[in-house]
Scaffold this active site. Structure first.
Site, mmCIF file in Angstrom:
data_model
loop_
_atom_site.group_PDB
_atom_site.id
_atom_site.type_symbol
_atom_site.label_atom_id
_atom_site.label_comp_id
_atom_site.label_asym_id
_atom_site.label_seq_id
_atom_site.Cartn_x
_atom_site.Cartn_y
_atom_site.Cartn_z
ATOM 1 N N CYS A 1 200.826 44.980 106.829
ATOM 2 C CA CYS A 1 200.276 45.998 105.917
ATOM 3 C C CYS A 1 199.972 45.363 104.549
ATOM 4 O O CYS A 1 199.068 44.552 104.460
ATOM 5 C CB CYS A 1 201.236 47.179 105.821
ATOM 6 S SG CYS A 1 200.440 48.685 105.204
ATOM 7 N N HIS B 1 202.682 48.588 111.768
ATOM 8 C CA HIS B 1 204.046 48.203 111.397
ATOM 9 C C HIS B 1 204.929 47.996 112.624
ATOM 10 O O HIS B 1 205.560 48.955 113.086
ATOM 11 C CB HIS B 1 204.676 49.303 110.528
ATOM 12 C CG HIS B 1 204.130 49.378 109.148
ATOM 13 N ND1 HIS B 1 204.675 48.680 108.092
ATOM 14 C CD2 HIS B 1 203.075 50.062 108.644
ATOM 15 C CE1 HIS B 1 203.982 48.940 106.986
ATOM 16 N NE2 HIS B 1 203.005 49.771 107.293
ATOM 17 N N GLU C 1 207.799 46.649 112.647
ATOM 18 C CA GLU C 1 209.209 46.856 112.260
ATOM 19 C C GLU C 1 209.599 48.329 112.305
ATOM 20 O O GLU C 1 210.783 48.655 112.251
ATOM 21 C CB GLU C 1 209.476 46.247 110.876
ATOM 22 C CG GLU C 1 209.053 47.081 109.671
ATOM 23 C CD GLU C 1 207.566 47.029 109.358
ATOM 24 O OE1 GLU C 1 206.782 46.565 110.206
ATOM 25 O OE2 GLU C 1 207.180 47.478 108.253
#
Lengths: 81, 227
Positions: free
Chosen positions: B86, B194, B196
């Site tokens: 990002c 993302h 994560e």
């Protein structure tokens, strides 16, 4: 002392969604002769030094920081103040 | 394997990223301040999402001048693995470690949604634990994720198979549906989604775990080759 007036805009090949929205809204408001809108950034930077050195310096700081040359173009003028 | 998670003023995914790579994927990892000037002892550098330096000027434009960036460029030039997510992706393009740039989503909206993707290249350090063309879903959360590169650069990217993730249903106007791509050498990857945020069932899915497992496998392979 020089005042650099710097303009940064998207390159013509890059579609600018913000400019498109402004243009379309102006059309909707009856401003039908508006054919194009460009949105950009304007900077004023004061620098000390002789004209040639300042000119090179402004070009470098535009290239390295104020514009992302992958998608933006810049131009500037120097005004003695 | 030891991973560094960089922290810039305004980063807000650094703790999530540390949690994913350390507590879930099991790698040794620690946060490293953007004010630091060394990445010695690290095998992997993760550049997190957020709004580094308030996104002033452009996303990532100020971060590229942070003290850590000289060490990061040297690390990448020496073949070290770098993953930018990002805002991390935006920082890597601004720093010239990845081609192209990220501009405003064509809708001008900040989009925060789970997004279907396709793994279009599983022969990279970042994607070797996925099947080729595997369909995965990762969350996106960005206003400026619209990938742009000029026509010549885009041709070169495609010819070198640098695209790793493509959107199945392009949400932001990215050219060629690009959601994530590597540099020419293949050791630096930037992605807007993302991973994560998709490493535990509790978070809604585990499709992102493969990115971290791929990097752990790749660094083991690199250490083995070096020995």
């Amino acid at each position: 002392m020089f005042k650099a007036k710097i303009y940064v805009n998207y390159k013509p090949s890059v579609l600018d969604p913000k400019a498109e929205v402004i243009k379309n809204t102006l059309s909707r408001l009856g401003q039908t002769n508006v054919k194009d809108v460009t949105v950009g950034k304007y900077f004023e930077v004061l620098l000390e030094g002789d004209r040639d050195a300042v000119d090179q310096q402004v070009d470098a700081l535009c290239d390295q920081m104020l514009a992302n040359v992958n998608m933006e173009a810049y131009r500037y003028s120097l005004e003695e103040v | 394997m030891k991973a560094a998670v960089l922290t810039f003023p305004g980063s807000n995914c650094d703790d999530d990223l540390l949690w994913a790579v350390k507590d879930i994927a099991g790698a040794d990892a620690e946060l490293v301040s953007a004010k630091s000037e060394s990445l010695e002892g690290f095998d992997l550098v993760l550049v997190p999402g957020g709004f580094s330096y308030g996104d002033y000027l452009r996303s990532g434009a100020i971060a590229k001048f942070a003290p850590i960036m000289t060490a990061l460029k040297n690390f990448a030039d020496n073949g070290g693995y770098v993953l930018g997510i990002c805002n991390g992706f935006q920082i890597l393009t601004e720093a010239g470690l990845l081609p192209g740039a990220l501009q405003w989503n064509t809708s001008l909206e900040f989009i925060c949604e789970p997004e279907p993707l396709k793994v279009v290249n599983n022969r990279t350090a970042f994607s070797n634990q996925y099947a080729q063309n595997q369909a995965i879903t990762l969350p996106i959360a960005h206003g400026e994720g619209n990938y742009y590169a000029d026509a010549d650069t885009l041709s070169e990217i495609e010819a070198n198979n640098q695209v790793v993730f493509r959107y199945a249903d392009n949400p932001n106007g990215s050219l060629n549906d690009i959601a994530g791509l590597t540099n020419k050498a293949g050791n630096v990857l930037g992605m807007m989604p993302h991973p994560e945020r998709a490493v535990e069932a509790l978070l809604g899915g585990t499709d992102g775990l493969g990115v971290f497992q791929s990097l752990i496998a790749a660094t083991k392979g690199a250490a083995h080759a070096a020995n």
